[in-house]
Design a protein around this motif. Sequence first.
Motif, PDB file in Angstrom:
ATOM      1  N   GLN A 191      -5.701  61.514 -66.042  1.00  0.00           N
ATOM      2  CA  GLN A 191      -4.658  60.746 -65.373  1.00  0.00           C
ATOM      3  C   GLN A 191      -5.187  59.401 -64.908  1.00  0.00           C
ATOM      4  O   GLN A 191      -4.462  58.417 -64.894  1.00  0.00           O
ATOM      5  CB  GLN A 191      -4.118  61.540 -64.183  1.00  0.00           C
ATOM      6  N   GLY A 192      -6.457  59.362 -64.519  1.00  0.00           N
ATOM      7  CA  GLY A 192      -7.046  58.107 -64.070  1.00  0.00           C
ATOM      8  C   GLY A 192      -7.249  58.033 -62.571  1.00  0.00           C
ATOM      9  O   GLY A 192      -7.620  56.986 -62.043  1.00  0.00           O
ATOM     10  N   SER A 193      -7.030  59.128 -61.873  1.00  0.00           N
ATOM     11  CA  SER A 193      -7.258  59.164 -60.433  1.00  0.00           C
ATOM     12  C   SER A 193      -8.754  59.312 -60.154  1.00  0.00           C
ATOM     13  O   SER A 193      -9.403  60.199 -60.699  1.00  0.00           O
ATOM     14  CB  SER A 193      -6.497  60.339 -59.807  1.00  0.00           C
ATOM     15  N   LEU A 194      -9.306  58.442 -59.320  1.00  0.00           N
ATOM     16  CA  LEU A 194     -10.713  58.504 -58.918  1.00  0.00           C
ATOM     17  C   LEU A 194     -10.749  59.047 -57.493  1.00  0.00           C
ATOM     18  O   LEU A 194     -10.799  58.311 -56.511  1.00  0.00           O
ATOM     19  CB  LEU A 194     -11.359  57.119 -59.010  1.00  0.00           C
ATOM     20  N   ARG A 195     -10.701  60.361 -57.404  1.00  0.00           N
ATOM     21  CA  ARG A 195     -10.451  61.050 -56.134  1.00  0.00           C
ATOM     22  C   ARG A 195     -11.736  61.601 -55.542  1.00  0.00           C
ATOM     23  O   ARG A 195     -12.507  62.272 -56.211  1.00  0.00           O
ATOM     24  CB  ARG A 195      -9.445  62.183 -56.384  1.00  0.00           C
TER      25      ARG A 195
ATOM     26  N   LYS B   1      -8.168  50.177 -55.694  1.00  0.00           N
ATOM     27  CA  LYS B   1      -8.637  50.983 -54.564  1.00  0.00           C
ATOM     28  C   LYS B   1      -7.501  51.101 -53.545  1.00  0.00           C
ATOM     29  O   LYS B   1      -7.523  50.487 -52.477  1.00  0.00           O
ATOM     30  CB  LYS B   1      -9.895  50.373 -53.962  1.00  0.00           C
ATOM     31  N   GLY B   2      -6.516  51.900 -53.909  1.00  0.00           N
ATOM     32  CA  GLY B   2      -5.323  52.035 -53.070  1.00  0.00           C
ATOM     33  C   GLY B   2      -5.308  53.268 -52.205  1.00  0.00           C
ATOM     34  O   GLY B   2      -4.359  53.496 -51.449  1.00  0.00           O
TER      35      GLY B   2
ATOM     36  N   TRP C  35      -4.378  61.691 -45.816  1.00  0.00           N
ATOM     37  CA  TRP C  35      -4.581  60.338 -46.322  1.00  0.00           C
ATOM     38  C   TRP C  35      -6.061  60.006 -46.397  1.00  0.00           C
ATOM     39  O   TRP C  35      -6.817  60.242 -45.456  1.00  0.00           O
ATOM     40  CB  TRP C  35      -3.868  59.357 -45.404  1.00  0.00           C
ATOM     41  N   SER C  36      -6.494  59.486 -47.538  1.00  0.00           N
ATOM     42  CA  SER C  36      -7.848  58.985 -47.711  1.00  0.00           C
ATOM     43  C   SER C  36      -7.758  57.554 -48.231  1.00  0.00           C
ATOM     44  O   SER C  36      -7.318  57.343 -49.365  1.00  0.00           O
ATOM     45  CB  SER C  36      -8.634  59.836 -48.711  1.00  0.00           C
ATOM     46  N   PRO C  37      -8.149  56.564 -47.434  1.00  0.00           N
ATOM     47  CA  PRO C  37      -8.045  55.176 -47.878  1.00  0.00           C
ATOM     48  C   PRO C  37      -9.107  54.744 -48.866  1.00  0.00           C
ATOM     49  O   PRO C  37      -9.012  53.663 -49.440  1.00  0.00           O
ATOM     50  CB  PRO C  37      -8.176  54.387 -46.565  1.00  0.00           C
ATOM     51  N   VAL C  38     -10.144  55.576 -49.094  1.00  0.00           N
ATOM     52  CA  VAL C  38     -11.267  55.136 -49.925  1.00  0.00           C
ATOM     53  C   VAL C  38     -11.084  55.448 -51.404  1.00  0.00           C
ATOM     54  O   VAL C  38     -11.810  54.915 -52.254  1.00  0.00           O
ATOM     55  CB  VAL C  38     -12.590  55.767 -49.443  1.00  0.00           C
ATOM     56  N   ASP C  39     -10.156  56.314 -51.759  1.00  0.00           N
ATOM     57  CA  ASP C  39     -10.011  56.731 -53.153  1.00  0.00           C
ATOM     58  C   ASP C  39      -9.400  55.622 -54.001  1.00  0.00           C
ATOM     59  O   ASP C  39      -8.881  54.630 -53.487  1.00  0.00           O
ATOM     60  CB  ASP C  39      -9.167  57.999 -53.239  1.00  0.00           C
ATOM     61  N   ALA C  40      -9.460  55.801 -55.313  1.00  0.00           N
ATOM     62  CA  ALA C  40      -9.047  54.734 -56.220  1.00  0.00           C
ATOM     63  C   ALA C  40      -8.395  55.318 -57.469  1.00  0.00           C
ATOM     64  O   ALA C  40      -8.225  56.529 -57.610  1.00  0.00           O
ATOM     65  CB  ALA C  40     -10.258  53.873 -56.588  1.00  0.00           C
ATOM     66  N   GLN C  41      -8.037  54.428 -58.387  1.00  0.00           N
ATOM     67  CA  GLN C  41      -7.501  54.821 -59.685  1.00  0.00           C
ATOM     68  C   GLN C  41      -7.889  53.753 -60.695  1.00  0.00           C
ATOM     69  O   GLN C  41      -8.254  52.634 -60.336  1.00  0.00           O
ATOM     70  CB  GLN C  41      -5.973  54.955 -59.630  1.00  0.00           C
ATOM     71  N   CYS C  42      -7.798  54.115 -61.975  1.00  0.00           N
ATOM     72  CA  CYS C  42      -8.064  53.130 -63.014  1.00  0.00           C
ATOM     73  C   CYS C  42      -7.403  53.590 -64.306  1.00  0.00           C
ATOM     74  O   CYS C  42      -6.870  54.696 -64.393  1.00  0.00           O
ATOM     75  CB  CYS C  42      -9.566  52.925 -63.222  1.00  0.00           C
TER      76      CYS C  42
ATOM     77  N   GLU D 196       0.527  51.903 -54.741  1.00  0.00           N
ATOM     78  CA  GLU D 196      -0.818  51.725 -55.290  1.00  0.00           C
ATOM     79  C   GLU D 196      -1.669  52.963 -55.073  1.00  0.00           C
ATOM     80  O   GLU D 196      -2.728  53.100 -55.683  1.00  0.00           O
ATOM     81  CB  GLU D 196      -1.513  50.518 -54.644  1.00  0.00           C
ATOM     82  N   GLN D 197      -1.249  53.844 -54.196  1.00  0.00           N
ATOM     83  CA  GLN D 197      -2.008  55.053 -53.903  1.00  0.00           C
ATOM     84  C   GLN D 197      -1.842  56.074 -55.023  1.00  0.00           C
ATOM     85  O   GLN D 197      -0.819  56.095 -55.712  1.00  0.00           O
ATOM     86  CB  GLN D 197      -1.524  55.686 -52.594  1.00  0.00           C
TER      87      GLN D 197
END
Length: 401
Positions: A25-29, A61-62, A116-123, A213-214
Amino acid sequence: MGASGRCRAQSRADTSSAAKAVRAQGSLRVQGRHGAEFPLAQEALQLWTDAAEEGDFDLVKGGNRYFRTKEDELPILQHLVEEAHKAGLTQVQLLDAAQVREIMPAATGPFLGAMWSPVDAQCQSEKGTELYTRRAEKAGAQIAFGVKVTKLIESCGRIIGVDTTAGRIQAGAVVVGAGVWTPYLAKTVGLDVPIMPVVMSELETEPVKPLFEQTIRAFGFGSRQRRNGNVVVSAGLNAKVAHGVSLADLNGLRYWLTRAMSFRKNLKVKFDLARTIEQLRHRSTLSTDLIPHVSPEPTCDRKVVHSALGRLSTVIPELQGAKATRYWGGLVDMTPDGLPIIDGHVGPEGLPLITGLAGHGFTLGPVLGEIASDLPLDGATKRDIESSGSRVTRARSTSPK
């Protein structure tokens, strides 16, 4: 080949295409993982961030949000927050619905709150894969597409190479990271690796206006929105997965039976007649002849992902009416405890196993690349994969060390 770009050994891959093979999916969790994975995920996210300075793969980085839509989900999310705090992720917190809407205004539908985790990202997963492929080649790796490994070659208790459909390759070490096909290769040197292949399904919508963006996870749906407006939707937590039953399921049954019974409501099984006939014809359930030359295209469970899109649209009403334009399924290498197998000391010397990523592997990919380099060349890794508190599983050997 590690994420930092170093390459201390040449390698060949048995994939058909680095980009086309991507199903993630592209989630960098980072959040929501077992404690054994937290350090690896945190390091991997930093490596992804560093890599973004070298090439554009749409890194955003949403943050990540686990929506709570029912009261009985609260204890689960509270436990996940506690685990995150123990690992030093103090930014992870529980929010009520009003706090969630301050961060994600599009979430105007009914829900109770979120983790909620503000540090996670996606690509964009295929772009990220292409970047690391280029890095590997630049560092000296030789990548062969359409080549299948058929046998691990062992001599005097040590790996000396592999047989492939393109001939024999001599090597002082071989890292096996073959996903659902790992048990077949490991069996050629007497190792039993308890992997159950399951199919997870996803869809992608037509482009819609920017809404979030999250990355999103919840019981019954998961999602992220790409830069181009497409929304990728998965079945989320406690998703139903599909499994084709064959004689191969007798391998490792003692490890799997209890786990399979515990999540039977989430497991859709169907007898795989064609696969069973092939196993009978080869008089084997794990012969490498049974590994397809090109990985099969799994069937997407459209009912499951349409249901997920419906649940997501309840929370984010502006997605109601969004049309699905693409569907796909991915073969996932599940282990009995749902955690990866990372092992450099089972079976012959020079044979690290990195498999059973259970859908977690895309995020962890960069740090697993470092470990794949450390284990055969240094005999150990500085990453903690064997601490007493770790539940990272080990492969089971059927042959003496």
